[in-house]
Design a protein around this motif. Structure first.
Motif, PDB file in Angstrom:
ATOM      1  N   GLU A 205      -1.674  -4.103  -6.589  1.00  0.00           N
ATOM      2  CA  GLU A 205      -0.258  -3.911  -6.274  1.00  0.00           C
ATOM      3  C   GLU A 205       0.019  -2.466  -5.861  1.00  0.00           C
ATOM      4  N   ALA A 206      -0.530  -1.526  -6.605  1.00  0.00           N
ATOM      5  CA  ALA A 206      -0.321  -0.112  -6.300  1.00  0.00           C
ATOM      6  C   ALA A 206      -0.923   0.249  -4.949  1.00  0.00           C
ATOM      7  N   ALA A 207      -2.118  -0.248  -4.659  1.00  0.00           N
ATOM      8  CA  ALA A 207      -2.761   0.059  -3.380  1.00  0.00           C
ATOM      9  C   ALA A 207      -1.907  -0.439  -2.217  1.00  0.00           C
ATOM     10  N   THR A 208      -1.375  -1.631  -2.349  1.00  0.00           N
ATOM     11  CA  THR A 208      -0.530  -2.203  -1.298  1.00  0.00           C
ATOM     12  C   THR A 208       0.742  -1.376  -1.109  1.00  0.00           C
ATOM     13  N   GLN A 209       1.393  -1.045  -2.209  1.00  0.00           N
ATOM     14  CA  GLN A 209       2.649  -0.301  -2.128  1.00  0.00           C
ATOM     15  C   GLN A 209       2.439   1.129  -1.644  1.00  0.00           C
ATOM     16  N   LEU A 210       1.397   1.783  -2.120  1.00  0.00           N
ATOM     17  CA  LEU A 210       1.133   3.156  -1.691  1.00  0.00           C
ATOM     18  C   LEU A 210       0.727   3.203  -0.215  1.00  0.00           C
ATOM     19  N   ALA A 211      -0.018   2.208   0.243  1.00  0.00           N
ATOM     20  CA  ALA A 211      -0.405   2.152   1.653  1.00  0.00           C
ATOM     21  C   ALA A 211       0.826   1.971   2.546  1.00  0.00           C
ATOM     22  N   ALA A 212       1.791   1.207   2.078  1.00  0.00           N
ATOM     23  CA  ALA A 212       3.009   0.985   2.850  1.00  0.00           C
ATOM     24  C   ALA A 212       3.856   2.255   2.951  1.00  0.00           C
TER      25      ALA A 212
ATOM     26  N   PRO B  54       1.710   4.792   6.058  1.00  0.00           N
ATOM     27  CA  PRO B  54       0.889   4.046   7.016  1.00  0.00           C
ATOM     28  C   PRO B  54      -0.097   4.970   7.729  1.00  0.00           C
ATOM     29  N   GLY B  55      -1.312   4.487   7.910  1.00  0.00           N
ATOM     30  CA  GLY B  55      -2.332   5.281   8.582  1.00  0.00           C
ATOM     31  C   GLY B  55      -3.101   6.192   7.651  1.00  0.00           C
ATOM     32  N   ALA B  56      -2.632   6.343   6.427  1.00  0.00           N
ATOM     33  CA  ALA B  56      -3.328   7.169   5.436  1.00  0.00           C
ATOM     34  C   ALA B  56      -3.477   6.340   4.159  1.00  0.00           C
ATOM     35  N   PRO B  57      -4.551   5.568   4.079  1.00  0.00           N
ATOM     36  CA  PRO B  57      -4.700   4.708   2.904  1.00  0.00           C
ATOM     37  C   PRO B  57      -4.769   5.530   1.618  1.00  0.00           C
ATOM     38  N   PRO B  58      -4.316   4.953   0.510  1.00  0.00           N
ATOM     39  CA  PRO B  58      -4.357   5.687  -0.761  1.00  0.00           C
ATOM     40  C   PRO B  58      -5.803   5.974  -1.160  1.00  0.00           C
ATOM     41  N   ILE B  59      -5.957   7.037  -1.906  1.00  0.00           N
ATOM     42  CA  ILE B  59      -7.292   7.359  -2.416  1.00  0.00           C
ATOM     43  C   ILE B  59      -7.776   6.206  -3.277  1.00  0.00           C
TER      44      ILE B  59
END
Length: 83
Positions: free
Chosen positions: A54-61, A64-69
């Motif tokens: 869930e966090a990866a999806t929300q942080l990526a949104a 955009p273009g800079a995926p979460p660590i």
């Protein structure tokens, strides 16, 4: 209510602790989770893995273009059983 007495929960979608402002799960949240899931480490890891996705999806949104660590250390590595 004191800072320690309030539950250290995440502010979504930024995934920072609403009490201390540290990346969630913060130290106090980790201690609370270990206490809550005492005796059922598998359930804790499943819960944390679900939140990690869930966090990866929300942080990526948010960026955009800079995926979460990689969030594995933050969400899962600390909760693994020590052998």
């Amino acid at each position: 209510m004191s800072r320690a007495a309030r539950p250290h929960l995440p502010v979504r979608p930024i995934w920072l602790c609403r009490v201390c402002g540290h990346p969630w799960p913060c130290g106090m949240a980790r201690l609370s989770l270990l206490t809550e899931y005492r005796g059922n480490r598998t359930a804790l890891l499943i819960y944390l893995a679900t939140l990690k996705v869930e966090a990866a999806t929300q942080l990526a949104a948010l960026t955009p273009g800079a995926p979460p660590i990689d969030l594995t250390d933050r969400f899962l590595s600390w909760a693994r059983a020590r052998g």
